[in-house]
Scaffold this active site. Structure first.
Site, PDB file in Angstrom:
ATOM      1  N   ASP A   1       0.857  -1.177   0.000  1.00 63.07           N
ATOM      2  CA  ASP A   1       0.000   0.000   0.000  1.00 63.07           C
ATOM      3  C   ASP A   1       0.896   1.231   0.000  1.00 63.07           C
ATOM      4  O   ASP A   1       1.911   1.271   0.711  1.00 63.07           O
ATOM      5  CB  ASP A   1      -0.885   0.029   1.248  1.00 63.07           C
ATOM      6  CG  ASP A   1      -1.874  -1.133   1.301  1.00 63.07           C
ATOM      7  OD1 ASP A   1      -1.953  -1.890   0.314  1.00 63.07           O
ATOM      8  OD2 ASP A   1      -2.561  -1.272   2.327  1.00 63.07           O
TER       9      ASP A   1
ATOM     10  N   ASP B   1     -14.962  -4.844  -0.348  1.00 61.34           N
ATOM     11  CA  ASP B   1     -14.482  -4.716   1.027  1.00 61.34           C
ATOM     12  C   ASP B   1     -15.696  -4.725   1.943  1.00 61.34           C
ATOM     13  O   ASP B   1     -16.556  -3.845   1.843  1.00 61.34           O
ATOM     14  CB  ASP B   1     -13.694  -3.421   1.191  1.00 61.34           C
ATOM     15  CG  ASP B   1     -12.557  -3.316   0.182  1.00 61.34           C
ATOM     16  OD1 ASP B   1     -11.919  -4.350  -0.087  1.00 61.34           O
ATOM     17  OD2 ASP B   1     -12.309  -2.211  -0.323  1.00 61.34           O
TER      18      ASP B   1
END
Length: 250
Positions: free
Chosen positions: A7, A129
């Site tokens: 990330d 998600d």
């Protein structure tokens, strides 16, 4: 398949705890060197999340991502803040294998379905998600997990999974149990077992909570197609090489 992930916020390798930007850990690592290490250990697909872009699509780290793709020899999938077709074509043009679409699949499913038709099922991956509530409902979050999308995972997948005659079917989907993300508490294998059984034509990527090689083996047994591993690799819980020994690349 083992899918190492990093990330990125403002060019730095980071991890968030349960998707919370206020709970950020920054690692003193070169993104390219880290991804090259994963590649050299045998990874065939790498996952990059542009968290700056997820929070503000106008600040997407396209220059950095372009440099990373150019410096690597394996397939790359990229997500974070993809809101327009221009952004999709831009990523594909710089050599990204697959573009990961999150919030937009909830907010504008018809638009994302048109991209599946235009670019093909291998070029698009949905990122679903989910927050699982007390009733067991899988509610899809949007906008970098900063808000709830209001749709259940099943209702969203149904829009993509049962296409009309002219619709390209969904092939790749990444599912994260937000309660597990960045926690090293183990994967929600029951979730992936359920999804793989319910939607066998979709290649499910599992994400969130991976801490040990036992977790890797458990996700493999769930019949998911791949596993995203981020934090566990960054803090040296195990190596990519060891993970691949548990789950050889197809």
């Amino acid at each position: 398949m083992i899918i190492p992930a990093i990330d990125l916020i403002d060019g730095q390798v980071v991890r968030l705890y349960q998707g919370d930007y206020d709970k950020q850990t920054t690692f003193d690592l070169s993104p390219l060197a880290q991804l090259k290490s994963y590649q050299d250990q045998g990874a065939k697909l790498l996952h990059i999340v542009d968290l700056t872009g997820a929070k503000d699509p106008n600040q997407r780290q396209i220059k950095l991502i372009s440099e990373l793709v150019a410096g690597l020899d394996v397939d790359i999938q990229v997500g974070g803040g993809i809101r327009s077709e221009q952004q999709v074509t831009e990523l594909l043009a710089i050599g990204v294998k697959r573009v990961v679409i999150g919030s937009l699949a909830v907010k504008e499913p018809e638009l994302v379905k048109s991209w599946l038709n235009k670019y093909g099922s291998d070029a698009i991956c949905l990122a679903l998600d989910v927050n699982i509530n007390a009733n067991g409902e899988k509610i899809v979050a949007v906008s970098g997990w900063q808000s709830a999308g209001g749709k259940t995972l099943e209702s969203l997948v149904a829009e993509f999974e049962r296409p009309g005659s002219k619709q390209t079917a969904l092939k790749h989907a990444l599912v994260t149990d937000i309660s597990r993300d960045g926690t090293l508490t183990g994967a929600n294998t029951a979730l992936y077992t359920e999804l793989a059984a319910a939607y066998p034509t979709i290649l499910w990527q599992a994400s969130g909570g991976i801490a040990t090689l036992d977790d890797v083996s458990a996700v493999k047994d769930s019949k998911a197609a791949g596993i995203i591993i981020g934090k566990a690799l960054l803090i040296n819980q195990f190596t990519v090489e060891e993970a691949i020994q548990c789950w050889p690349n197809a």
